[in-house]
Motif scaffolding. Structure first.
Motif, mmCIF file in Angstrom:
data_model
loop_
_atom_site.group_PDB
_atom_site.id
_atom_site.type_symbol
_atom_site.label_atom_id
_atom_site.label_comp_id
_atom_site.label_asym_id
_atom_site.label_seq_id
_atom_site.Cartn_x
_atom_site.Cartn_y
_atom_site.Cartn_z
ATOM 1 N N GLU A 55 14.346 55.664 -8.051
ATOM 2 C CA GLU A 55 14.795 54.473 -7.322
ATOM 3 C C GLU A 55 13.889 54.205 -6.129
ATOM 4 O O GLU A 55 13.352 53.100 -5.964
ATOM 5 C CB GLU A 55 16.236 54.671 -6.838
ATOM 6 C CG GLU A 55 16.711 53.580 -5.900
ATOM 7 C CD GLU A 55 17.977 53.945 -5.144
ATOM 8 O OE1 GLU A 55 18.510 53.040 -4.480
ATOM 9 O OE2 GLU A 55 18.424 55.100 -5.199
ATOM 10 N N LEU A 56 13.680 55.218 -5.300
ATOM 11 C CA LEU A 56 12.897 55.042 -4.082
ATOM 12 C C LEU A 56 11.442 54.706 -4.398
ATOM 13 O O LEU A 56 10.826 53.886 -3.713
ATOM 14 C CB LEU A 56 13.002 56.292 -3.207
ATOM 15 C CG LEU A 56 14.412 56.552 -2.652
ATOM 16 C CD1 LEU A 56 14.484 57.921 -1.995
ATOM 17 C CD2 LEU A 56 14.839 55.469 -1.696
ATOM 18 N N PHE A 79 13.254 42.293 3.188
ATOM 19 C CA PHE A 79 14.394 42.822 3.941
ATOM 20 C C PHE A 79 15.343 43.563 3.006
ATOM 21 O O PHE A 79 15.795 44.667 3.311
ATOM 22 C CB PHE A 79 15.133 41.693 4.667
ATOM 23 C CG PHE A 79 16.358 42.164 5.375
ATOM 24 C CD1 PHE A 79 16.273 42.774 6.623
ATOM 25 C CD2 PHE A 79 17.605 42.031 4.781
ATOM 26 C CE1 PHE A 79 17.414 43.233 7.269
ATOM 27 C CE2 PHE A 79 18.748 42.485 5.424
ATOM 28 C CZ PHE A 79 18.651 43.090 6.671
ATOM 29 N N THR A 80 15.635 42.955 1.855
ATOM 30 C CA THR A 80 16.523 43.590 0.869
ATOM 31 C C THR A 80 15.955 44.930 0.418
ATOM 32 O O THR A 80 16.689 45.918 0.305
ATOM 33 C CB THR A 80 16.724 42.661 -0.345
ATOM 34 O OG1 THR A 80 17.337 41.452 0.102
ATOM 35 C CG2 THR A 80 17.575 43.305 -1.418
ATOM 36 N N ASN A 84 17.713 48.421 0.808
ATOM 37 C CA ASN A 84 18.006 49.231 -0.369
ATOM 38 C C ASN A 84 17.346 50.604 -0.287
ATOM 39 O O ASN A 84 17.930 51.607 -0.699
ATOM 40 C CB ASN A 84 17.558 48.516 -1.641
ATOM 41 C CG ASN A 84 18.434 47.336 -1.991
ATOM 42 O OD1 ASN A 84 19.489 47.134 -1.393
ATOM 43 N ND2 ASN A 84 17.999 46.541 -2.939
ATOM 44 N N THR A 85 16.122 50.645 0.258
ATOM 45 C CA THR A 85 15.429 51.924 0.415
ATOM 46 C C THR A 85 16.206 52.838 1.360
ATOM 47 O O THR A 85 16.372 54.038 1.087
ATOM 48 C CB THR A 85 14.003 51.705 0.959
ATOM 49 O OG1 THR A 85 13.278 50.899 0.023
ATOM 50 C CG2 THR A 85 13.274 53.026 1.151
ATOM 51 N N THR A 86 16.709 52.275 2.444
ATOM 52 C CA THR A 86 17.495 53.067 3.394
ATOM 53 C C THR A 86 18.750 53.616 2.744
ATOM 54 O O THR A 86 19.055 54.805 2.864
ATOM 55 C CB THR A 86 17.870 52.207 4.629
ATOM 56 O OG1 THR A 86 16.656 51.728 5.219
ATOM 57 C CG2 THR A 86 18.663 53.004 5.633
ATOM 58 N N ILE A 90 19.713 57.558 1.955
ATOM 59 C CA ILE A 90 20.976 58.163 2.408
ATOM 60 C C ILE A 90 21.746 58.712 1.216
ATOM 61 O O ILE A 90 22.274 59.836 1.269
ATOM 62 C CB ILE A 90 21.810 57.122 3.189
ATOM 63 C CG1 ILE A 90 21.144 56.811 4.525
ATOM 64 C CG2 ILE A 90 23.252 57.636 3.400
ATOM 65 C CD1 ILE A 90 21.726 55.610 5.240
ATOM 66 N N ASP A 91 21.809 57.957 0.130
ATOM 67 C CA ASP A 91 22.537 58.418 -1.062
ATOM 68 C C ASP A 91 21.918 59.684 -1.659
ATOM 69 O O ASP A 91 22.608 60.486 -2.267
ATOM 70 C CB ASP A 91 22.553 57.320 -2.134
ATOM 71 C CG ASP A 91 23.500 56.190 -1.794
ATOM 72 O OD1 ASP A 91 24.336 56.350 -0.871
ATOM 73 O OD2 ASP A 91 23.401 55.134 -2.446
ATOM 74 N N SER A 92 20.612 59.836 -1.486
ATOM 75 C CA SER A 92 19.932 60.976 -2.098
ATOM 76 C C SER A 92 20.209 62.296 -1.348
ATOM 77 O O SER A 92 19.918 63.370 -1.860
ATOM 78 C CB SER A 92 18.418 60.747 -2.158
ATOM 79 O OG SER A 92 17.835 60.800 -0.875
ATOM 80 N N LYS A 93 20.765 62.199 -0.156
ATOM 81 C CA LYS A 93 21.006 63.412 0.653
ATOM 82 C C LYS A 93 22.363 63.993 0.427
ATOM 83 O O LYS A 93 23.307 63.524 0.097
ATOM 84 C CB LYS A 93 20.806 63.106 2.138
ATOM 85 C CG LYS A 93 19.403 62.652 2.460
ATOM 86 C CD LYS A 93 18.417 63.717 2.079
ATOM 87 C CE LYS A 93 16.991 63.256 2.164
ATOM 88 N NZ LYS A 93 16.052 64.147 1.619
#
Length: 93
Positions: A55-56, A79-80, A84-86, A90-93
Motif C-alpha cells: 500500500e505505502l 493531499f489525498t 492516505n500514506t499517513t 499508522i495502520d501498519s504499526k
C-alpha cells in the motif's frame, strides 16, 4: 471509476480488474493524473487486505506521477495521497 466503486463496496476482485483496465488506458493516454488515481486505488485495495508495505509503496508511485502536475485536481489528489500514506503508516504499526 468502476474500479473505485467496487473497491468501496469491498468487491475486491472486480475492483482490481476494472482498476487494471483503467491503468492500462491512462498509460496509453499518458494521463499522469489518471495513472496516479489508479495507483491510489490499488494502494487502497492492498490496505483492505492489510498489505501495508505494498500500500505505502503504491502511494509513492502515485505521487511520482503527480510530480509535474499542478492542476486543482492534482493538488487535491496529492493531499489525498499524503493523508492516505499517513493512515497507512499508522495502520501498519
Amino acid at each position: 471509476v468502476i474500479g473505485a466503486n467496487h473497491l468501496h463496496i469491498a468487491n475486491l476482485p472486480e475492483s482490481y480488474k476494472y482498476s487494471l483496465a483503467a491503468l492500462k488506458l491512462h498509460k496509453e493516454l499518458n494521463d499522469n493524473y489518471g495513472i496516479a488515481a489508479d495507483y491510489n486505488n490499488f494502494a487502497i485495495w492492498y490496505s483492505k487486505q492489510n498489505k501495508y508495505d505494498k500500500e505505502l509503496g503504491l502511494y509513492k508511485v502515485a505521487l511520482h506521477y503527480l510530480k509535474s502536475e499542478d492542476s486543482y485536481n492534482a493538488r487535491k489528489l496529492k493531499f489525498t495521497l499524503f493523508f492516505n500514506t499517513t493512515i497507512g503508516y499508522i495502520d501498519s504499526k
